[in-house]
Design a protein around this motif. Structure first.
Motif: not given
Length: 111
Positions: A52-53, A58-60, A88-90, A93-94
């Motif tokens: 879920q995370c 992915t959506a964000l 968007a980069s954060a 990256a996560l």
């Protein structure tokens, strides 16, 4: 809603608002699995476990990059554009970190 105190005035009112806001935010649970909601789990224990995370990231990430490309590509040095690039980069990256750890755990389990 407001606590009135003649000595502190605005500080008490702001503190009261902060308490209500903190209570509201703590009631929202974005993370679905028990590993993510565990307050005592370390950050590296949470990576790569919750699908879920990963779907949320992915959506964000997709949404942020699409909005940047659609709205701010022509003006990449504006404050809004730079802020969206950082966000968007954060997210990306996560998400990449989640995928790398999930792949590592999968390969470790197979071996």
């Amino acid at each position: 809603m407001f606590e009135s105190n003649i000595d502190n005035g605005v500080e008490v009112q702001c503190h009261c608002y902060l308490q209500h806001f903190t209570f509201f935010i703590s009631g929202l649970t974005l993370m679905g699995c028990t590993t993510c909601r565990d307050k005592h789990a370390r950050f590296k224990q949470k990576l790569g476990r919750c699908k879920q995370c990963m779907w949320q990231l992915t959506a964000l990430s997709l949404f942020s990059w699409l909005v940047w490309g659609w709205r701010y590509r022509e003006q990449p040095t504006s404050v809004e554009s730079i802020t969206l690039i950082f966000a968007a980069s954060a997210f990306s990256a996560l998400l990449l970190t989640h995928f790398v750890v999930a792949l590592h755990r999968y390969l470790k389990k197979k071996a």
